[in-house]
Design a protein around this motif. Structure first.
Motif, PDB file in Angstrom:
ATOM      1  N   MET A 160      33.011  32.990  52.643  1.00  0.00           N
ATOM      2  CA  MET A 160      34.295  32.948  53.149  1.00  0.00           C
ATOM      3  C   MET A 160      34.917  31.507  52.979  1.00  0.00           C
ATOM      4  SD  MET A 160      36.364  34.709  54.985  1.00  0.00           S
ATOM      5  CE  MET A 160      37.784  34.272  56.022  1.00  0.00           C
ATOM      6  N   GLU A 161      34.031  30.453  53.210  1.00  0.00           N
ATOM      7  CA  GLU A 161      34.868  29.263  52.800  1.00  0.00           C
ATOM      8  C   GLU A 161      35.353  28.927  51.601  1.00  0.00           C
ATOM      9  OE1 GLU A 161      32.039  26.063  53.707  1.00  0.00           O
ATOM     10  OE2 GLU A 161      31.646  26.840  55.923  1.00  0.00           O
ATOM     11  N   ARG A 162      34.490  29.739  50.589  1.00  0.00           N
ATOM     12  CA  ARG A 162      35.256  29.417  49.046  1.00  0.00           C
ATOM     13  C   ARG A 162      36.498  30.311  48.936  1.00  0.00           C
ATOM     14  NH1 ARG A 162      30.597  30.899  45.140  1.00  0.00           N
ATOM     15  NH2 ARG A 162      29.501  29.150  45.936  1.00  0.00           N
ATOM     16  N   SER A 163      36.765  31.539  49.547  1.00  0.00           N
ATOM     17  CA  SER A 163      37.931  32.221  49.416  1.00  0.00           C
ATOM     18  C   SER A 163      39.065  31.438  50.246  1.00  0.00           C
ATOM     19  CB  SER A 163      37.725  33.571  50.364  1.00  0.00           C
ATOM     20  OG  SER A 163      37.606  33.399  51.663  1.00  0.00           O
ATOM     21  N   ILE A 164      38.780  30.559  51.243  1.00  0.00           N
ATOM     22  CA  ILE A 164      40.008  30.060  51.962  1.00  0.00           C
ATOM     23  C   ILE A 164      40.147  28.334  51.365  1.00  0.00           C
ATOM     24  CG2 ILE A 164      39.834  31.389  53.740  1.00  0.00           C
ATOM     25  CD1 ILE A 164      38.693  28.730  55.101  1.00  0.00           C
ATOM     26  N   ARG A 165      39.486  27.981  50.446  1.00  0.00           N
ATOM     27  CA  ARG A 165      39.434  26.712  49.994  1.00  0.00           C
ATOM     28  C   ARG A 165      40.721  26.343  49.200  1.00  0.00           C
ATOM     29  NH1 ARG A 165      37.072  23.648  44.964  1.00  0.00           N
ATOM     30  NH2 ARG A 165      36.818  21.797  45.625  1.00  0.00           N
ATOM     31  N   PRO A 166      41.455  27.382  48.488  1.00  0.00           N
ATOM     32  CA  PRO A 166      42.692  26.918  47.831  1.00  0.00           C
ATOM     33  C   PRO A 166      43.906  26.616  48.958  1.00  0.00           C
ATOM     34  CG  PRO A 166      41.841  28.946  46.745  1.00  0.00           C
ATOM     35  CD  PRO A 166      41.046  28.696  47.950  1.00  0.00           C
ATOM     36  N   VAL A 167      43.702  27.575  49.909  1.00  0.00           N
ATOM     37  CA  VAL A 167      44.754  27.263  51.143  1.00  0.00           C
ATOM     38  C   VAL A 167      44.518  25.982  51.861  1.00  0.00           C
ATOM     39  CG1 VAL A 167      45.512  28.178  53.322  1.00  0.00           C
ATOM     40  CG2 VAL A 167      45.112  29.708  51.242  1.00  0.00           C
ATOM     41  N   ALA A 168      43.333  25.784  52.004  1.00  0.00           N
ATOM     42  CA  ALA A 168      43.034  24.320  52.698  1.00  0.00           C
ATOM     43  C   ALA A 168      43.409  23.090  52.025  1.00  0.00           C
ATOM     44  CB  ALA A 168      41.441  24.342  53.122  1.00  0.00           C
ATOM     45  N   ILE A 169      43.132  23.163  50.503  1.00  0.00           N
ATOM     46  CA  ILE A 169      43.330  22.235  49.686  1.00  0.00           C
ATOM     47  C   ILE A 169      44.939  21.985  49.588  1.00  0.00           C
ATOM     48  CG2 ILE A 169      43.457  21.202  47.347  1.00  0.00           C
ATOM     49  CD1 ILE A 169      40.520  22.706  47.203  1.00  0.00           C
ATOM     50  N   GLY A 170      45.717  23.254  49.434  1.00  0.00           N
ATOM     51  CA  GLY A 170      47.062  23.230  49.342  1.00  0.00           C
ATOM     52  C   GLY A 170      47.830  22.743  50.774  1.00  0.00           C
ATOM     53  N   LYS A 171      47.277  22.568  51.987  1.00  0.00           N
ATOM     54  CA  LYS A 171      47.890  22.398  53.172  1.00  0.00           C
ATOM     55  C   LYS A 171      49.015  21.165  53.253  1.00  0.00           C
ATOM     56  CE  LYS A 171      44.770  24.277  56.301  1.00  0.00           C
ATOM     57  NZ  LYS A 171      43.802  23.981  57.480  1.00  0.00           N
TER      58      LYS A 171
END
Length: 70
Positions: A1-12
Motif C-alpha cells: 500500500m505504501e508503495r502505491s501512494i509513494r508518488p502522490v506523497a512525493i509530489g505533495k
C-alpha cells in the motif's frame, strides 16, 4: 500500500503551488482517472486517448459507458 501512494506523497510539495483552485481541481480529476485505470490494470494513456477521441461525438447519457469501471 505504501508503495502505491509513494508518488502522490512525493509530489505533495510540488503540487502545493499548482496555481489557482481550478488547476488544482483539474489535476485532482486527472489523477483520480489515472489511478482508477491503474487499479483496474488499464493503461491510463491508452484509456485517455480513446475517451478523448470519442467524447466529442457522445451524449451525456453515454458518459457512463466510458468510465474506467465500465
Amino acid at each position: 500500500m505504501e508503495r502505491s501512494i509513494r508518488p502522490v506523497a512525493i509530489g505533495k510539495k510540488n503540487w502545493l503551488f499548482i496555481g489557482d483552485a481550478d488547476a488544482g481541481q483539474t489535476s485532482a480529476i486527472l489523477f483520480t482517472l489515472i489511478e482508477a485505470c491503474r487499479s483496474r490494470s488499464i493503461d491510463p494513456w491508452a484509456y485517455l486517448r480513446d475517451v478523448l477521441t470519442r467524447l466529442p461525438s457522445m451524449t451525456n447519457q453515454q458518459i457512463d459507458d466510458v468510465m474506467p469501471d465500465a
